[in-house]
Scaffold this motif. Structure first.
Motif, PDB file in Angstrom:
ATOM      1  N   SER A 114      17.429   2.871 -29.416  1.00 16.37           N
ATOM      2  CA  SER A 114      16.481   2.225 -28.497  1.00 16.37           C
ATOM      3  C   SER A 114      16.999   2.354 -27.072  1.00 16.37           C
ATOM      4  N   ILE A 115      16.215   2.995 -26.216  1.00 21.06           N
ATOM      5  CA  ILE A 115      16.618   3.309 -24.851  1.00 21.06           C
ATOM      6  C   ILE A 115      15.848   2.428 -23.871  1.00 21.06           C
ATOM      7  N   VAL A 116      16.567   1.859 -22.895  1.00 21.67           N
ATOM      8  CA  VAL A 116      15.950   1.005 -21.880  1.00 21.67           C
ATOM      9  C   VAL A 116      15.069   1.833 -20.949  1.00 21.67           C
ATOM     10  N   GLN A 117      13.889   1.305 -20.647  1.00 22.27           N
ATOM     11  CA  GLN A 117      13.005   1.930 -19.668  1.00 22.27           C
ATOM     12  C   GLN A 117      12.274   0.813 -18.920  1.00 22.27           C
ATOM     13  N   LEU A 118      11.531   1.191 -17.893  1.00 23.57           N
ATOM     14  CA  LEU A 118      10.701   0.232 -17.174  1.00 23.57           C
ATOM     15  C   LEU A 118       9.245   0.466 -17.536  1.00 23.57           C
ATOM     16  N   PRO A 119       8.466  -0.604 -17.682  1.00 21.49           N
ATOM     17  CA  PRO A 119       7.042  -0.420 -17.954  1.00 21.49           C
ATOM     18  C   PRO A 119       6.380   0.378 -16.833  1.00 21.49           C
ATOM     19  N   SER A 120       5.417   1.191 -17.193  1.00 20.51           N
ATOM     20  CA  SER A 120       4.707   1.980 -16.186  1.00 20.51           C
ATOM     21  C   SER A 120       3.887   1.048 -15.303  1.00 20.51           C
ATOM     22  N   VAL A 121       3.807   1.386 -14.011  1.00 18.97           N
ATOM     23  CA  VAL A 121       3.009   0.607 -13.068  1.00 18.97           C
ATOM     24  C   VAL A 121       2.107   1.569 -12.303  1.00 18.97           C
ATOM     25  N   PRO A 122       0.904   1.138 -11.926  1.00 18.19           N
ATOM     26  CA  PRO A 122      -0.005   2.026 -11.204  1.00 18.19           C
ATOM     27  C   PRO A 122       0.632   2.563  -9.930  1.00 18.19           C
ATOM     28  N   GLY A 123       0.554   3.865  -9.733  1.00 16.95           N
ATOM     29  CA  GLY A 123       1.088   4.468  -8.524  1.00 16.95           C
ATOM     30  C   GLY A 123       2.525   4.911  -8.634  1.00 16.95           C
ATOM     31  N   GLY A 124       3.200   4.585  -9.739  1.00 11.64           N
ATOM     32  CA  GLY A 124       4.569   5.040  -9.927  1.00 11.64           C
ATOM     33  C   GLY A 124       5.588   4.046  -9.400  1.00 11.64           C
ATOM     34  N   ARG A 125       6.873   4.359  -9.607  1.00 12.85           N
ATOM     35  CA  ARG A 125       7.957   3.474  -9.188  1.00 12.85           C
ATOM     36  C   ARG A 125       8.107   3.496  -7.670  1.00 12.85           C
ATOM     37  N   ILE A 126       8.502   2.353  -7.124  1.00 16.65           N
ATOM     38  CA  ILE A 126       8.668   2.246  -5.680  1.00 16.65           C
ATOM     39  C   ILE A 126       9.708   3.241  -5.199  1.00 16.65           C
ATOM     40  N   ASP A 127       9.396   3.945  -4.090  1.00 18.86           N
ATOM     41  CA  ASP A 127      10.344   4.872  -3.500  1.00 18.86           C
ATOM     42  C   ASP A 127      11.557   4.119  -2.976  1.00 18.86           C
ATOM     43  N   HIS A 128      12.688   4.805  -2.928  1.00 20.76           N
ATOM     44  CA  HIS A 128      13.890   4.185  -2.387  1.00 20.76           C
ATOM     45  C   HIS A 128      13.862   4.140  -0.864  1.00 20.76           C
ATOM     46  N   LEU A 129      12.987   4.904  -0.259  1.00 15.95           N
ATOM     47  CA  LEU A 129      12.824   4.873   1.192  1.00 15.95           C
ATOM     48  C   LEU A 129      11.408   4.418   1.483  1.00 15.95           C
ATOM     49  N   LEU A 130      11.243   3.564   2.456  1.00 13.05           N
ATOM     50  CA  LEU A 130       9.946   2.967   2.718  1.00 13.05           C
ATOM     51  C   LEU A 130       9.184   3.713   3.792  1.00 13.05           C
ATOM     52  N   SER A 131       7.853   3.621   3.730  1.00  5.29           N
ATOM     53  CA  SER A 131       7.023   4.254   4.745  1.00  5.29           C
ATOM     54  C   SER A 131       7.121   3.482   6.049  1.00  5.29           C
ATOM     55  N   PRO A 132       6.903   4.173   7.183  1.00  4.15           N
ATOM     56  CA  PRO A 132       6.962   3.470   8.471  1.00  4.15           C
ATOM     57  C   PRO A 132       6.007   2.288   8.479  1.00  4.15           C
ATOM     58  N   SER A 133       6.479   1.179   8.983  1.00  3.50           N
ATOM     59  CA  SER A 133       5.703  -0.061   8.892  1.00  3.50           C
ATOM     60  C   SER A 133       4.580  -0.132   9.914  1.00  3.50           C
ATOM     61  N   GLY A 134       4.756   0.560  11.028  1.00  2.89           N
ATOM     62  CA  GLY A 134       3.758   0.452  12.076  1.00  2.89           C
ATOM     63  C   GLY A 134       3.657  -0.977  12.598  1.00  2.89           C
ATOM     64  N   ALA A 135       4.784  -1.657  12.640  1.00  6.44           N
ATOM     65  CA  ALA A 135       4.793  -3.068  13.016  1.00  6.44           C
ATOM     66  C   ALA A 135       4.388  -3.246  14.473  1.00  6.44           C
ATOM     67  N   ASP A 136       3.638  -4.340  14.743  1.00  7.18           N
ATOM     68  CA  ASP A 136       3.316  -4.638  16.131  1.00  7.18           C
ATOM     69  C   ASP A 136       4.360  -5.595  16.691  1.00  7.18           C
ATOM     70  N   GLU A 137       4.165  -5.993  17.949  1.00  5.57           N
ATOM     71  CA  GLU A 137       5.177  -6.795  18.616  1.00  5.57           C
ATOM     72  C   GLU A 137       5.304  -8.193  18.027  1.00  5.57           C
ATOM     73  N   THR A 138       4.314  -8.640  17.285  1.00  4.33           N
ATOM     74  CA  THR A 138       4.366  -9.992  16.718  1.00  4.33           C
ATOM     75  C   THR A 138       5.060 -10.023  15.363  1.00  4.33           C
ATOM     76  N   GLU A 139       5.353  -8.863  14.777  1.00  3.12           N
ATOM     77  CA  GLU A 139       5.966  -8.840  13.451  1.00  3.12           C
ATOM     78  C   GLU A 139       7.474  -8.976  13.554  1.00  3.12           C
ATOM     79  N   ILE A 140       8.033  -9.781  12.672  1.00  3.63           N
ATOM     80  CA  ILE A 140       9.480  -9.913  12.557  1.00  3.63           C
ATOM     81  C   ILE A 140       9.949  -8.883  11.531  1.00  3.63           C
ATOM     82  N   ASP A 141      10.744  -7.933  11.983  1.00  5.23           N
ATOM     83  CA  ASP A 141      11.150  -6.809  11.135  1.00  5.23           C
ATOM     84  C   ASP A 141      12.435  -7.142  10.384  1.00  5.23           C
ATOM     85  N   LEU A 142      12.295  -7.418   9.083  1.00 11.03           N
ATOM     86  CA  LEU A 142      13.453  -7.649   8.219  1.00 11.03           C
ATOM     87  C   LEU A 142      13.638  -6.485   7.248  1.00 11.03           C
TER      88      LEU A 142
END
Length: 496
Positions: free
Chosen positions: A85-113
């Motif tokens: 029995s091998i460990v896996q993750l359940p499939s989720v729509p759109g695939g697994r989250i990338d390890h690098l995130l897309s540019p947020s396009g944050a405006d001046e009011t957003e707190i970037d964490l």
């Protein structure tokens, strides 16, 4: 990912050994599923047999059989004839989250964490002005310094020597940040020289690299991009936070025989954990005996926030190791100067590998770093004081606004690593956008998936923004709890 056999006793130490609520098979399955989701059981691991697990956790074989069947139905494990029995993750729509995130396009009011990056140290501007006055002496040359300016290499070598790791300037290679140093190190270590293949034999995979989970997302992307086969060691988690079990790590090394490792023992990103002094020789011995060449990331080495002595450099304990560091986390993220300390017998190979990536770091920024080195202790002291206050402020906000979240205050680093009551950090990062908050979900820090119960909360933003994090985070969490699924998945970006 390499398949690792997980013993019944080891699995029981992760999920507990009961007593189990009725029906026992559901409770047992839920404990295993939670450990997979949290990243404590890595994807690709082979679970023990039903009979072995039954003995280890004190239930009948019928109970473990039904638990495994339940896990198969939920897609947390897959059972193959001859493989177990091998460990896996359940499939989720759109695939697994990338390890690098897309540019947020944050405006001046957003707190970037989304990243752990400080604002510029007060000394930066003066350092640039002084560096400009010294630049003229270098202009008659080509401007190419693939190894780095000699004056900077000497200063960094002196710092290692003063910390207890005697170093010659020739062992230092200046790079474009610690990320660039890690990329060069990975490329060099996976590009095995012919005599090493003959000496090591065919049994050792030259592409296997040991890596912690959670870990720095860019390291995951760099290793995968270099063709590495990742061997994941899930950090242990207990009442005192995340920590290393060196015996378990060595067992993993013995099973998988990795060639190299990427490890963050000093104020680990993202957990902030510190490898204790008494475990350092133990880890060094395990790596050396199994001939694993580690890359130690010391990007946060100066950011201990308690009044403890500086940690012993792992380079002093593992002669055949590479250490990377930078000034980005102390002085300014825009100052892209890093370095690596290389064993003498590997210097030529690393220098050759580096030339395949770039021709050196910018001269002006190296001169700026030289100037800042003269005020290093004062800059570090100010950064520690600022970050200590910010850490305590953010922790107090989380405990006030989100009392059901679990926090262990880290001894150093630049972020809190918070455990959520539910595995919903993915949807939390989406919901947070509606409340002017940029977050990175836990799965981005997972080499093999999972960690959706965790969220990283940097405390590097200005005080005026930091004071608003608690209420915004609480509002986002309320939204996230009512959102279906795990939310849309984005494109990749760099996570600092």
């Amino acid at each position: 990912m390499s398949t690792v056999a997980l013993g019944a006793k080891r699995l029981a130490s992760v999920i507990g050994d009961g007593p189990w609520k009725t029906p026992a098979f559901e409770s047992l399955a839920a404990a295993v599923a939670a450990a997979i989701t949290d990243g404590r059981l890595p994807v690709g691991a082979r679970l023990p047999s039903e009979r072995e697990l039954a003995v280890a956790v004190g239930v009948s074989r019928t109970t473990t059989g039904r638990a495994y069947a339940h896990l198969r139905e939920q897609e947390f494990i897959v059972t193959r004839r001859g493989s177990g029995s091998i460990v896996q993750l359940p499939s989720v729509p759109g695939g697994r989250i990338d390890h690098l995130l897309s540019p947020s396009g944050a405006d001046e009011t957003e707190i970037d964490l989304t990243c752990t990056a400080p604002v510029a140290a007060p000394e930066i501007l003066d350092a640039y002005e002084r560096a400009l006055s010294r630049l003229g002496a270098y202009l008659p040359g080509t401007g190419y310094y693939p190894s780095g300016l000699p004056v900077l290499r000497e200063l960094i070598a002196e710092r290692y020597t003063s910390r207890g790791a005697p170093t010659d300037p020739d062992q230092i290679l200046i790079t474009s940040g610690a990320f660039g140093a890690a990329a060069i190190a990975v490329r060099a270590l996976l590009d095995v020289e012919p005599h090493e293949v003959r000496n090591r034999g065919a049994a050792r995979s030259t592409s296997r690299v040991l890596i912690e989970s959670p870990t720095y997302p860019n390291a995951i992307a760099t290793l995968e991009g270099a063709g590495a086969s990742l061997v994941t060691y899930p950090l242990e988690f207990g009442a005192n936070g995340h920590h290393w079990d060196v015996d378990a790590l060595e067992q993993l090394i013995r099973q998988t025989r990795p060639r190299s490792a990427y490890l963050i023992p000093d104020f680990h990103n993202p957990t902030g954990s510190l490898l204790p002094e008494d475990q350092r020789p133990q880890l060094a011995d395990a790596l050396s005996r199994h001939r694993v060449v580690p890359v130690f990331d010391e990007s946060l080495i100066d950011l201990g926030l308690e009044e403890d002595s500086p940690p012993t450099p792992m380079a002093s304990l593992v002669p055949d190791s590479v250490t990377v560091g930078s000034v980005s986390k102390i002085c300014w993220g825009g100052l892209r100067i890093g370095w690596m300390r290389i064993p003498r017998h590997r210097v030529d190979h690393f220098a050759s590998s580096r030339l395949g990536l770039d021709l050196g770091a910018p001269v002006l920024e190296q001169l700026v770093t030289v100037e800042l080195m003269g005020s290093h202790e004062a800059i570090v002291a100010e950064a520690r004081s600022r970050l200590r206050a910010a850490r305590d402020s953010l922790a107090a906000q989380v405990r006030e606004w989100l009392p059901d979240w679990k926090l262990v205050i880290p001894p150093g680093g630049m972020a809190l690593w918070a455990e959520l009551p539910e595995a919903r950090s993915g949807v939390l990062s989406i919901a947070a956008r509606n409340h002017g908050l940029g977050l990175v979900a836990g799965p981005n820090f997972a080499p093999a998936g999972g960690l959706d119960r965790w969220i990283r909360l940097p405390y590097t933003v200005p005080d005026a923004e930091l004071d608003q994090v608690g209420p915004r985070l609480a509002a986002a969490w309320n939204d996230a709890k009512s959102m279906a699924g795990r939310g849309p998945l984005g494109r990749a970006r760099i996570v600092a």
